[in-house]
Design a protein around this motif. Structure first.
Motif, PDB file in Angstrom:
ATOM      1  N   UNK A  34      -1.875   3.081   2.887  1.00 53.01           N
ATOM      2  CA  UNK A  34      -0.672   3.819   2.717  1.00 53.01           C
ATOM      3  C   UNK A  34      -1.488   5.169   2.194  1.00 53.01           C
ATOM      4  N   UNK A  35      -1.013   6.322   2.904  1.00 50.56           N
ATOM      5  CA  UNK A  35      -1.451   7.741   2.579  1.00 50.56           C
ATOM      6  C   UNK A  35      -0.375   8.298   1.522  1.00 50.56           C
ATOM      7  N   UNK A  36      -0.755   8.292   0.249  1.00 50.47           N
ATOM      8  CA  UNK A  36       0.055   8.920  -0.895  1.00 50.47           C
ATOM      9  C   UNK A  36       0.163  10.005  -0.910  1.00 50.47           C
ATOM     10  N   UNK A  37      -0.797  11.023  -0.304  1.00 52.28           N
ATOM     11  CA  UNK A  37      -1.151  12.214  -0.417  1.00 52.28           C
ATOM     12  C   UNK A  37      -0.690  13.180   0.510  1.00 52.28           C
ATOM     13  N   UNK A  38      -0.791  12.771   1.877  1.00 50.58           N
ATOM     14  CA  UNK A  38      -0.224  13.871   2.963  1.00 50.58           C
ATOM     15  C   UNK A  38      -1.533  14.348   3.432  1.00 50.58           C
TER      16      UNK A  38
ATOM     17  N   UNK B 204      -0.982   4.171   9.364  1.00 47.96           N
ATOM     18  CA  UNK B 204      -1.335   2.947   8.252  1.00 47.96           C
ATOM     19  C   UNK B 204      -1.814   1.786   9.178  1.00 47.96           C
ATOM     20  N   UNK B 205      -1.661   1.871  10.341  1.00 47.33           N
ATOM     21  CA  UNK B 205      -2.081   0.547  11.152  1.00 47.33           C
ATOM     22  C   UNK B 205      -3.627   0.668  11.335  1.00 47.33           C
ATOM     23  N   UNK B 206      -4.144   1.747  11.326  1.00 46.59           N
ATOM     24  CA  UNK B 206      -5.493   1.910  11.514  1.00 46.59           C
ATOM     25  C   UNK B 206      -6.442   2.553  10.250  1.00 46.59           C
ATOM     26  N   UNK B 207      -5.714   2.719   9.218  1.00 48.21           N
ATOM     27  CA  UNK B 207      -6.291   3.266   8.027  1.00 48.21           C
ATOM     28  C   UNK B 207      -6.833   2.258   7.049  1.00 48.21           C
ATOM     29  N   UNK B 208      -7.933   1.866   7.399  1.00 49.25           N
ATOM     30  CA  UNK B 208      -8.928   0.972   6.254  1.00 49.25           C
ATOM     31  C   UNK B 208      -9.183   1.646   4.998  1.00 49.25           C
ATOM     32  N   UNK B 209      -8.441   1.695   3.959  1.00 53.28           N
ATOM     33  CA  UNK B 209      -8.616   2.667   2.906  1.00 53.28           C
ATOM     34  C   UNK B 209      -8.948   1.723   1.829  1.00 53.28           C
ATOM     35  N   UNK B 210      -9.248   2.460   0.784  1.00 53.80           N
ATOM     36  CA  UNK B 210      -9.425   2.003  -0.588  1.00 53.80           C
ATOM     37  C   UNK B 210      -9.200   3.547  -1.472  1.00 53.80           C
ATOM     38  N   UNK B 211      -7.862   3.775  -1.854  1.00 59.59           N
ATOM     39  CA  UNK B 211      -7.592   5.221  -2.225  1.00 59.59           C
ATOM     40  C   UNK B 211      -7.015   4.973  -3.817  1.00 59.59           C
ATOM     41  N   UNK B 212      -7.553   6.082  -4.339  1.00 66.45           N
ATOM     42  CA  UNK B 212      -6.979   6.138  -5.729  1.00 66.45           C
ATOM     43  C   UNK B 212      -6.726   7.603  -5.912  1.00 66.45           C
ATOM     44  N   UNK B 213      -5.290   7.696  -6.434  1.00 70.57           N
ATOM     45  CA  UNK B 213      -4.765   8.979  -6.678  1.00 70.57           C
ATOM     46  C   UNK B 213      -4.118   9.169  -8.031  1.00 70.57           C
TER      47      UNK B 213
ATOM     48  N   UNK C 187      -5.527  -2.931  11.203  1.00 73.10           N
ATOM     49  CA  UNK C 187      -5.480  -3.759  10.069  1.00 73.10           C
ATOM     50  C   UNK C 187      -4.826  -5.154  10.155  1.00 73.10           C
ATOM     51  N   UNK C 188      -5.481  -5.935   9.935  1.00 74.53           N
ATOM     52  CA  UNK C 188      -4.923  -7.562  10.005  1.00 74.53           C
ATOM     53  C   UNK C 188      -3.636  -7.744   9.480  1.00 74.53           C
ATOM     54  N   UNK C 189      -2.956  -9.032   9.850  1.00 77.74           N
ATOM     55  CA  UNK C 189      -1.545  -9.262   9.187  1.00 77.74           C
ATOM     56  C   UNK C 189      -2.039  -9.630   7.657  1.00 77.74           C
ATOM     57  N   UNK C 190      -0.940  -9.209   6.891  1.00 72.23           N
ATOM     58  CA  UNK C 190      -1.066  -9.297   5.710  1.00 72.23           C
ATOM     59  C   UNK C 190       0.395  -9.452   4.959  1.00 72.23           C
ATOM     60  N   UNK C 191       0.402 -10.150   3.603  1.00 77.58           N
ATOM     61  CA  UNK C 191       1.501 -10.174   2.840  1.00 77.58           C
ATOM     62  C   UNK C 191       1.311  -9.982   1.448  1.00 77.58           C
TER      63      UNK C 191
END
Length: 907
Positions: free
Chosen positions: A293-297, A337-346, A895-899
């Motif tokens: 998820x991109x919380x910044x744009x 969001x499907x290709x964005x392997x992230x670890x984001x902190x805002x 990104x793989x399947x997740x819940x």
């Protein structure tokens, strides 16, 4: 006399809102008492059943483009009275929600004293997309403002303001978070009249919760400077979120905790804390996630927002550094969001203070840490007259960024007509990008370290020295620098440097520095007949330094620094200008002429060789706006423009711009001329049941920078060359239509663009490159009152490039979203997507399915949820692209399947 005073005071409170000047009231009373030349129009407004209609808006205008001359409304018995003091022909408008607007023509002569007109209005259902106005006023219109009551559009599954805005008729939000009203992006997103983020509004829309919001206001003809309201000609639009009374002067917010199961360490945490008082306002945001998820744009819209050069006080908005090197993922016609392997902190800390009555201080502190990973592999095929080969790449990219940004805005009202504004910005960004690339079987490691430091100070003084005349004086200073260090652990350039035999890696150090100083004086004079005169005079000085040092190494030992691959460029531009603009109104037609005169003083130093130049040029333009009637509008413009070359155009030697790409500038001054024609036809308005818009754009570059490219399997060298005649044509049509019987809104879009230019390959003769692009698609969004609603869309894109060969392919993207609101506590959504990429070998379509559910355990307090993404567990997708030298087939990892389980708390 007292009765006259009461009537006039009531009119002023209704039409001028909160402007309750006793002096103005006394002036109007005296005018009414001693004026004997006025004509009074009076009568009664009825419906089709011959019953009087109260509170009908009645106003008189000279024509459809003029301002309102006088304003009134019908009383409880439907009776109205309005006066006109000057002879002439006038349009008198009668409007109220739920009825067709009626316009009558009145000819006022010296013999008129009183004209009696009884008006009958026809009933109608007023709709905006799928919403019909009802008695509880889901939608109301006030002059330039359309107000939406939030409760009529909330269904319970919204997690942010962005989710709510997607459901507002006439407002759209794309996958990147860009918000548009009709076809126009908003200027800003405010809360209770105050703006925190300017063009970086996505930080607010993606993170603010919806439960405190009472209304959404769409502000048309918006002015960023309050003293320019009704003086500048503005087509800008902004949004304002008003809060419920119980959320004012108290602290409120929400906390959301999401954690995955069945997948490793998947999480999202977000919080909002806010307090909006009369004097002080606070808004704190936090978001931490690794779910893409991109919380910044687009962070650049927050740090360096860009506005049109025609808008007052925008001096320096187009000044920014362009980096030589960038290791970023490519832009994909695919949900990020499907290709964005992230670890984001805002974290964003925002506050507005009003320590004294006339002073407002806005402060913003923004911090963003993000680590993203991107994976792709593919085959690139080059097919030109004299080059035919293929390269394979297996690419893993990791981007690490740490950005800290601070801003302070000061606004001081020196008086009711004078205002001083000061904006101070500071940005510090540290970036470390690493890639693991297997290129034609060779393992290659890239590393790019760079920083960005920005200081930006702007001061603006506004003086509304007469009721319709304004002086703005703006000064600005910008200091920006971006040093870069790029390393690659391979040496691919044996054919380029045959005498270098013992190098096994290479690197490039570069540094770009930019300083800008400018001052501008701008006068706007709005004539009584609606004409507008604008005059500007200013001076802008830009100083840029570009240094690059390319080195061939053996391990850590320097082997060579090749001649022709080092740069030391100093480029100074002093722009002295005078601008004049006049808008002439002729009934329903407005003609605007614009003349910009520039005297430039250029100085360029490359490799200890200094050049000077003093070009003089004039940029004229003319535009025509024709409001045929209330539903049909045509706008058009033609301009002839001369522009100065930029720093990235003038450096004299090669720089490394990728692991196998070198680029070289011209090493000399150039001015580029172009012509531009724009025609826009609009049928209806974004708030109507039917709205259509068509744009036609034609651009011809009489001079432009093309390229002479040397292509080798292991490297590409590109030199800029100046040639003539590049053409671009674009046609775009959109329509919105509310299908009342189906309670569904239809949106359709069709566009075509064509470009033609010339370039050179391997020092050959100039060749013509033609490209054609076709886009066509539609969307259907329901507005059912039951538990179920849907949103369906499909879009086709066809691309074609013609050189010595012809490449063409077609892609299709479709989606179907279903929403189920079982009751006030339980709701769930299904989102599905289908991607079909043309020319892919296996001709495979890709499918995605997502699921979201929310259950309100405690009304407006605690929410439980479940979210599952990529339920079909699609692990990769393959795309095809073309360019003027060949084609590429690329596979991207997903990104793989997740819940994740969700827990939310509102307070």
């Amino acid at each position: 006399m007292m009765r006259i005073v009461m009537i006039v005071e009531k009119m002023l409170n209704y039409s001028l809102r909160r402007q309750s000047s006793r002096i103005l009231l006394l002036f109007i009373v005296l005018s009414l008492s001693f004026s004997f030349s006025q004509t009074t129009i009076k009568g009664t407004v009825f419906n089709e059943q011959n019953k009087p209609i109260p509170f009908v808006n009645v106003f008189a205008k000279k024509d459809s483009l003029s301002s309102i001359l006088n304003y009134s409304y019908s009383d409880n018995q439907g009776k109205f009275k309005i006066t006109i003091k000057k002879e002439g022909s006038y349009d008198v408008h009668f409007s109220i929600l739920g009825f067709e607007t009626k316009i009558i023509k009145i000819d006022v002569t010296s013999s008129n004293v009183e004209v009696i007109k009884n008006i009958t209005l026809q009933e109608k259902s007023f709709s905006l997309e799928e919403v019909i106005i009802t008695a509880d006023k889901a939608i109301s219109v006030k002059k330039d403002t359309v107000v939406f009551s939030a409760k009529h559009f909330l269904t319970g599954e919204e997690q942010s303001v962005e989710d709510l805005l997607k459901k507002i008729p006439g407002i759209s939000v794309d996958d990147s978070g860009t918000i548009k009203v009709g076809n126009q992006e908003i200027e800003k997103l405010m809360v209770d009249g105050d703006d925190f983020f300017e063009k970086g509004y996505k930080v607010l829309s993606k993170n603010m919760p919806t439960h405190p919001i009472e209304k959404i206001e769409v502000l048309n003809n918006f002015s960023n400077n309050k003293l320019l309201k009704n003086i500048e000609i503005s087509d800008k639009v902004a949004l304002n979120l008003t809060l419920k009374e119980k959320f004012k002067n108290v602290w409120f917010g929400n906390v959301d905790l999401h954690y995955g199961f069945g997948s490793e360490n998947t999480y999202e945490s977000r919080f909002n804390l806010a307090s909006f008082g009369k004097k002080n306002k606070y808004f704190f945001i936090g978001n931490f996630n690794n779910i893409g998820y991109d919380a910044v744009g687009d962070i650049e819209n927050l740090i360096q927002p860009f506005r049109s050069r025609d808008e007052p006080a925008t001096i320096g908005d187009n000044q920014r550094i362009n980096n030589l090197l960038s290791l970023n993922p490519p832009f994909l016609s695919f949900k990020k969001s499907r290709t964005n392997f992230n670890n984001a902190e805002l974290a964003s800390l925002n506050a507005i203070f009003k320590p004294i009555k006339h002073l407002k201080i806005k402060s913003l502190a923004f911090f963003n840490w993000d680590e993203t990973n991107f994976f792709q592999n593919g085959i690139t095929t080059v097919n030109t007259t004299d080059s035919n080969f293929s390269n394979t790449e297996d690419y893993q990219l990791q981007n690490n960024k740490k950005v800290g940004f601070g801003k302070i805005d000061l606004t001081y009202d020196l008086s009711k007509t004078k205002m001083l504004e000061a904006t101070t910005k500071f940005n510090s960004g540290n970036f470390n990008d690493n890639s693991n690339l297997v290129f034609n079987g060779n393992s290659t490691i890239e590393n790019l370290d760079y920083q960005n430091r920005l200081f930006d100070q702007k001061i603006n003084y506004t003086d509304k020295f007469k009721n319709n005349k304004v002086l703005l004086v703006t000064g600005r200073f910008i200091d920006e620098k971006t040093p870069q260090l790029y390393k690659i652990n391979q040496f691919f350039y044996q054919d380029l440097f045959p005498s270098t035999t013992n190098a096994n890696n290479s690197q490039q150090r570069s540094d770009i520095k930019m300083q800008f100083t400018g001052i501008n004086a701008h006068v706007l004079d709005r004539k009584s007949n609606g004409d507008l005169l604008e005059l500007q005079v200013g001076n802008e000085f830009t100083k840029e330094e570009l240094t690059s040092q390319f080195s061939l190494l053996n391990n850590d030992l320097l082997v060579d620094q090749p001649v022709g691959y080092q740069n030391q460029t100093n480029y100074n531009v002093n722009n002295l200008y005078v601008k004049g603009k006049y808008r002439l109104k002729l009934n329903d037609v407005s003609i605007t002429g614009n003349l910009n005169v520039h005297q430039l003083f250029n100085s360029l130093q490359t490799d200890n060789v200094r050049q000077n130049q003093s070009p003089f040029f004039i940029n004229p333009s003319i535009s025509l706006d024709w409001e045929i009637n209330d539903n049909n509008k045509i706008t058009s413009s033609f301009s002839r423009n001369t522009s100065n070359s930029k720093t990235q155009d003038v450096y004299s030697n090669f720089v490394l711009t990728g692991f196998r790409s070198f680029t070289k500038g011209t090493g000399s001054f150039n001015q580029l001329s172009s012509s531009n024609l724009v025609v826009n036809y609009q049928l209806g308005d974004w708030s109507d049941r039917f709205f259509a818009n068509t744009f036609f754009i034609y651009n011809k570059n009489h001079d432009f920078f093309s390229t002479n490219t040397t292509i080798d399997q292991n490297f590409v060298q590109t030199e800029k060359i100046l040639i003539q005649d590049r053409e671009f044509l674009s046609i775009n049509s959109t329509l919105d239509f509310y299908l009342k019987k189906l309670a569904t809104n239809l949106k359709a879009n069709i566009s075509y663009s064509k470009s033609e230019f010339k370039n050179s390959i391997n020092n050959g003769s100039l060749r013509t490159v033609r490209s054609n692009n076709y886009n066509y698609g539609l969307e259907l969004r329901s507005g059912f009152k039951g538990i179920f609603n849907y949103h369906f869309g499909t879009k086709w894109t066809t691309s074609e490039i013609q050189t010595n060969i012809n490449n063409v392919f077609t892609n299709n993207v479709s989606f179907l979203d279903a929403s189920f609101v079982i009751n006030s506590k339980l709701n769930f959504q299904l989102q599905s997507e289908r991607y079909d990429f043309g020319n892919v070998d296996n001709n495979k379509a890709y499918y995605f399915l997502d699921f979201d559910m929310q259950y309100k355990l405690s009304e407006q307090k605690i929410t439980l949820g479940l979210s599952a993404k990529n339920l079909l567990n699609t692990k990769e997708f393959n795309t095809f692209s073309i360019n003027d030298i060949g084609s590429s087939s690329t596979t991207y990892r997903l990104l793989p399947r997740y819940a994740i389980l969700k827990l939310g708390y509102q307070f």
